[in-house]
Design a protein around this motif. Structure first.
Motif, PDB file in Angstrom:
ATOM      1  N   ARG A 167      -6.745   6.249  -0.820  1.00 42.14           N
ATOM      2  CA  ARG A 167      -6.807   6.656  -2.221  1.00 42.14           C
ATOM      3  C   ARG A 167      -8.043   7.507  -2.484  1.00 42.14           C
ATOM      4  O   ARG A 167      -9.107   7.285  -1.918  1.00 42.14           O
ATOM      5  N   THR A 194      -8.120  -0.546  -9.050  1.00 46.55           N
ATOM      6  CA  THR A 194      -7.235  -1.688  -9.212  1.00 46.55           C
ATOM      7  C   THR A 194      -6.216  -1.738  -8.074  1.00 46.55           C
ATOM      8  O   THR A 194      -5.916  -0.735  -7.440  1.00 46.55           O
ATOM      9  N   LEU A 209      -2.918  -1.591  -6.146  1.00 46.12           N
ATOM     10  CA  LEU A 209      -1.660  -0.852  -6.300  1.00 46.12           C
ATOM     11  C   LEU A 209      -0.796  -1.069  -5.066  1.00 46.12           C
ATOM     12  O   LEU A 209      -1.303  -1.363  -3.983  1.00 46.12           O
ATOM     13  N   ASP A 210       0.506  -0.872  -5.216  1.00 40.91           N
ATOM     14  CA  ASP A 210       1.400  -0.863  -4.056  1.00 40.91           C
ATOM     15  C   ASP A 210       1.038   0.353  -3.214  1.00 40.91           C
ATOM     16  O   ASP A 210       0.934   1.463  -3.731  1.00 40.91           O
ATOM     17  N   MET A 211       0.822   0.122  -1.901  1.00 41.44           N
ATOM     18  CA  MET A 211       0.493   1.203  -0.985  1.00 41.44           C
ATOM     19  C   MET A 211       1.174   0.957   0.355  1.00 41.44           C
ATOM     20  O   MET A 211       1.522  -0.185   0.673  1.00 41.44           O
ATOM     21  N   ARG A 230      -0.347  -4.537  -1.298  1.00 41.45           N
ATOM     22  CA  ARG A 230      -1.064  -4.201  -2.531  1.00 41.45           C
ATOM     23  C   ARG A 230      -2.546  -4.112  -2.180  1.00 41.45           C
ATOM     24  O   ARG A 230      -3.137  -5.107  -1.782  1.00 41.45           O
ATOM     25  N   SER A 236       2.608   5.767   0.948  1.00 35.37           N
ATOM     26  CA  SER A 236       2.764   5.836  -0.500  1.00 35.37           C
ATOM     27  C   SER A 236       1.553   5.235  -1.199  1.00 35.37           C
ATOM     28  O   SER A 236       0.830   4.421  -0.628  1.00 35.37           O
ATOM     29  N   ILE A 237       1.370   5.671  -2.425  1.00 34.00           N
ATOM     30  CA  ILE A 237       0.395   5.087  -3.342  1.00 34.00           C
ATOM     31  C   ILE A 237       1.103   4.966  -4.676  1.00 34.00           C
ATOM     32  O   ILE A 237       1.565   5.965  -5.234  1.00 34.00           O
ATOM     33  N   ASP A 238       1.202   3.735  -5.162  1.00 31.53           N
ATOM     34  CA  ASP A 238       1.876   3.427  -6.418  1.00 31.53           C
ATOM     35  C   ASP A 238       3.315   3.933  -6.346  1.00 31.53           C
ATOM     36  O   ASP A 238       4.101   3.433  -5.566  1.00 31.53           O
ATOM     37  N   ASN A 239       3.666   4.956  -7.086  1.00 31.41           N
ATOM     38  CA  ASN A 239       5.049   5.428  -7.099  1.00 31.41           C
ATOM     39  C   ASN A 239       5.222   6.814  -6.473  1.00 31.41           C
ATOM     40  O   ASN A 239       6.226   7.470  -6.683  1.00 31.41           O
ATOM     41  N   THR A 260       8.652  10.971  -6.259  1.00 35.44           N
ATOM     42  CA  THR A 260       8.103   9.963  -7.166  1.00 35.44           C
ATOM     43  C   THR A 260       9.241   9.098  -7.662  1.00 35.44           C
ATOM     44  O   THR A 260      10.320   9.608  -7.991  1.00 35.44           O
TER      45      THR A 260
END
Length: 149
Positions: free
Chosen positions: A75, A80, A82-84, A102, A124-127, A148
């Motif tokens: 990142r 915070t 996040l889904d990764m 996460r 991926s990072i978040d969406n 996305t």
């Protein structure tokens, strides 16, 4: 004297309580200035990278000594949870590794032996998702998909 001892005892208990709370807190997954080499190892050289939207970068590294590739998703601004994810497979096979979870700053590292082989990798990072197929195959052109959800 008894009042002073009570105040000191209360202060000591408060300090112990704070120390225990701090010791039990979950650690951050990385410092903000982490690099692929800090995560994969210093012998790994970055051979490819892809932006993950505006929120981070996906790195493919290679170690010529042991013939392994390594992938990490980092990142740009840790924070915070996040889904990764980070994943890496030999092209056209099920040989590989992945890391989905996460995290606060990075996913991976994941490694696979790939000397002389094409690799598929992504993360991926978040969406925001990035997938790279047929990568590092000499004259073949890789195929990059970013989307996305």
């Amino acid at each position: 004297m008894i009042a002073t001892r009570s105040v000191l005892t209360a202060a000591a208990l408060a300090a112990l309580s704070l120390g225990a709370t701090t010791a039990l807190a979950a650690p951050a997954s990385a410092a903000p200035n982490t690099t692929p080499q800090k995560l994969c190892g210093t012998a790994y050289k970055t051979v490819n990278s892809q932006p993950v939207g505006a929120v981070g970068t996906l790195y493919l590294t290679y170690n010529a000594t042991n013939g392994k590739n390594c992938v990490v998703t980092i990142r740009s601004n840790p924070g915070t949870v996040l889904d990764m994810s980070a994943w890496l497979y030999l092209n056209g096979t099920d040989q590989g590794a992945d890391d989905f979870g996460r995290y606060t700053s990075y996913a991976g590292p994941v490694q696979v032996y790939g000397k002389g082989r094409c690799v598929d990798w992504g993360g991926s990072i978040d969406n925001v998702y990035v997938q790279v197929y047929g990568s590092n195959c000499g004259s073949l052109k890789e195929h990059v998909v970013t989307y996305t959800r």
